[in-house]
Design a protein around this motif. Structure first.
Motif, short mmCIF file in Angstrom:
data_model
loop_
_atom_site.label_atom_id
_atom_site.label_comp_id
_atom_site.label_asym_id
_atom_site.label_seq_id
_atom_site.Cartn_x
_atom_site.Cartn_y
_atom_site.Cartn_z
N LEU A 15 -0.71 46.22 -5.69
CA LEU A 15 0.21 45.09 -5.87
C LEU A 15 -0.49 43.76 -5.64
O LEU A 15 0.06 42.71 -6.01
N GLY A 16 -1.67 43.79 -5.03
CA GLY A 16 -2.42 42.56 -4.81
C GLY A 16 -1.80 41.69 -3.73
O GLY A 16 -0.94 42.12 -2.95
N GLY A 17 -2.23 40.44 -3.69
CA GLY A 17 -1.67 39.48 -2.74
C GLY A 17 -1.82 39.96 -1.31
O GLY A 17 -2.90 40.35 -0.87
N GLN A 18 -0.72 39.94 -0.58
CA GLN A 18 -0.73 40.29 0.84
C GLN A 18 -0.32 41.73 1.11
O GLN A 18 0.09 42.07 2.22
N ARG A 40 1.64 48.15 3.43
CA ARG A 40 2.19 47.14 4.33
C ARG A 40 2.10 45.76 3.70
O ARG A 40 1.23 45.49 2.86
N TYR A 41 3.02 44.91 4.12
CA TYR A 41 3.09 43.54 3.64
C TYR A 41 2.67 42.62 4.77
O TYR A 41 3.29 42.61 5.84
N ASN A 42 1.63 41.84 4.55
CA ASN A 42 1.00 41.09 5.63
C ASN A 42 1.41 39.63 5.74
O ASN A 42 0.73 38.86 6.41
N ALA A 43 2.49 39.24 5.10
CA ALA A 43 2.92 37.85 5.17
C ALA A 43 3.30 37.48 6.61
O ALA A 43 3.77 38.32 7.38
N MET A 44 3.10 36.22 6.95
CA MET A 44 3.45 35.74 8.28
C MET A 44 4.97 35.65 8.42
O MET A 44 5.70 35.48 7.43
N ALA A 75 10.05 43.59 -0.02
CA ALA A 75 9.20 43.29 1.14
C ALA A 75 9.39 41.84 1.58
O ALA A 75 9.48 41.54 2.78
N GLU A 76 9.46 40.93 0.61
CA GLU A 76 9.65 39.51 0.94
C GLU A 76 11.00 39.29 1.64
O GLU A 76 11.09 38.48 2.57
N MET A 81 13.71 38.16 6.98
CA MET A 81 14.64 38.53 8.05
C MET A 81 13.94 38.67 9.40
O MET A 81 14.58 38.96 10.41
N GLY A 82 12.62 38.52 9.42
CA GLY A 82 11.86 38.61 10.66
C GLY A 82 11.20 39.96 10.90
O GLY A 82 10.52 40.15 11.91
N ALA A 83 11.37 40.92 9.99
CA ALA A 83 10.83 42.26 10.18
C ALA A 83 9.44 42.39 9.58
O ALA A 83 9.07 41.67 8.66
#
Length: 340
Positions: A15-18, A40-44, A75-76, A81-83
């Protein structure tokens, strides 16, 4: 003696990106090597001083039949939502599918316990060990989210592992056979016989490609994805797999208790037909949602059913206004029912 074993290595995801992925080795079966894949999604975390509805939680998402994780906007949403968000491609699906394997095949849904435990271990949610309770330092609530067959699989897992889950969110979960309990009982003897005589024999195709037409950007939908991992008319089904699903349906019909609040979200209506109808663009063309709504009430003492007008089978792949309504419903529920 020094432990020389290497820690599992995350690598960039398709999926690329984060997004990153981690291969989870599992016990080989009769077809040889078996793995699951955790994404996993690594966004802050959003820069928001308020307490977000799912602050500090970990979410594990599991896909449905003939499917894999590609819904980046899901994922976004969870990150907003903070998760922390994770998704699991089960064995013989998507990123985990190998050329020598029968796609999606298992003969018991409890086999996925190994996949789920491997994912939870990598997330820091290892199963409690027998003996005196030890403080592992893990305080993050665990939320499971499953779509269709993934919703059935996670519901059964949560019932067998009472107390492990803080909340369960279901997206059109396949909790009952389309012909209801009576139909399940009628076909069960033939399915059981077929599972015994020829467990991997292909059964007649029942997927006419209408659901793909509502999702794929190549047709009337808006989504791009790997069509080898999510074929137009689905993977072939087999007697032993169908027997496992019907057994799961029977367990849910008898009632279980996952010990946590449940949100079951689905379309307001179904359109089950052997010919195409434009109504399929705004209804569930796979499952009978009235039956799913009823079966959802058998999962826990606290169950919320949300019927989303205009939704298709995968509610979060519906048209933008509809999926926005679904996310709004999820947010309201999280604020009211996610225990702190």
């Amino acid at each position: 003696m020094t432990d020389t074993r290497k820690a599992p290595r995350w690598k960039p995801d398709v999926l690329g990106g984060q997004f990153e992925q981690l291969t989870l080795p599992l016990k080989p079966d009769v077809e040889g090597e078996v793995v699951a894949t955790l994404v996993r999604y690594n966004a802050m975390r959003p820069l928001d001083l308020r307490t977000l509805p799912a602050d500090g939680a970990d979410v594990l998402y599991v896909h449905g039949w003939s499917d894999y994780f590609f819904q980046t906007h899901l994922a976004e949403y969870w990150r907003s939502m903070g998760a922390r968000f994770y998704a699991l491609d089960l064995r013989k699906y998507g990123r985990s599918l190998r050329a020598h394997q029968t796609p999606g095949f298992v003969d018991d849904l409890s086999i996925y316990d190994e996949d789920i435990e491997a994912a939870l271990d990598a997330m820091g949610h290892s199963a409690p060990k027998p003996g005196p309770k030890v403080d592992t330092g893990t305080r993050r609530p665990l939320i499971l989210m499953g779509h269709s067959t993934g919703g059935l699989t996670l519901s059964l897992w949560a019932a067998r592992h009472h107390g492990r889950v803080r909340a369960l969110v279901l997206n059109s979960p396949w909790l009952e056979f389309q012909a209801r309990g009576i139909g399940r009982e009628v076909i069960a003897p033939a399915v059981v016989l077929g599972a015994k005589v020829a467990p991997r024999a292909p059964l007649p195709t029942v997927d006419l490609g209408f659901y793909t037409r509502t999702v794929s950007k190549k047709f009337d939908g808006e989504w791009d994805y790997n069509s080898e991992w999510r074929p137009q008319r689905g993977f072939p089904i087999h007697p032993a797999w169908l027997k496992a699903v019907l057994r799961g349906h029977g367990t849910i019909a008898g009632g279980v208790d996952i010990g946590a609040p449940v949100l079951s979200i689905m379309s307001a209506r179904s359109t089950i037909s052997l010919v195409w109808s434009d109504a399929m663009l705004s209804t569930d063309s796979v499952l009978v949602v009235d039956d799913i709504a009823v079966r959802s009430l058998r999962l826990s003492a606290s169950v919320t059913v949300e019927r989303i007008d205009g939704a298709i089978h995968d509610v979060v792949l519906s048209a933008e206004p509809v999926r926005d309504a679904a996310f709004s419903a999820m947010t309201r529920w999280l604020r009211g029912y996610l225990p702190r």
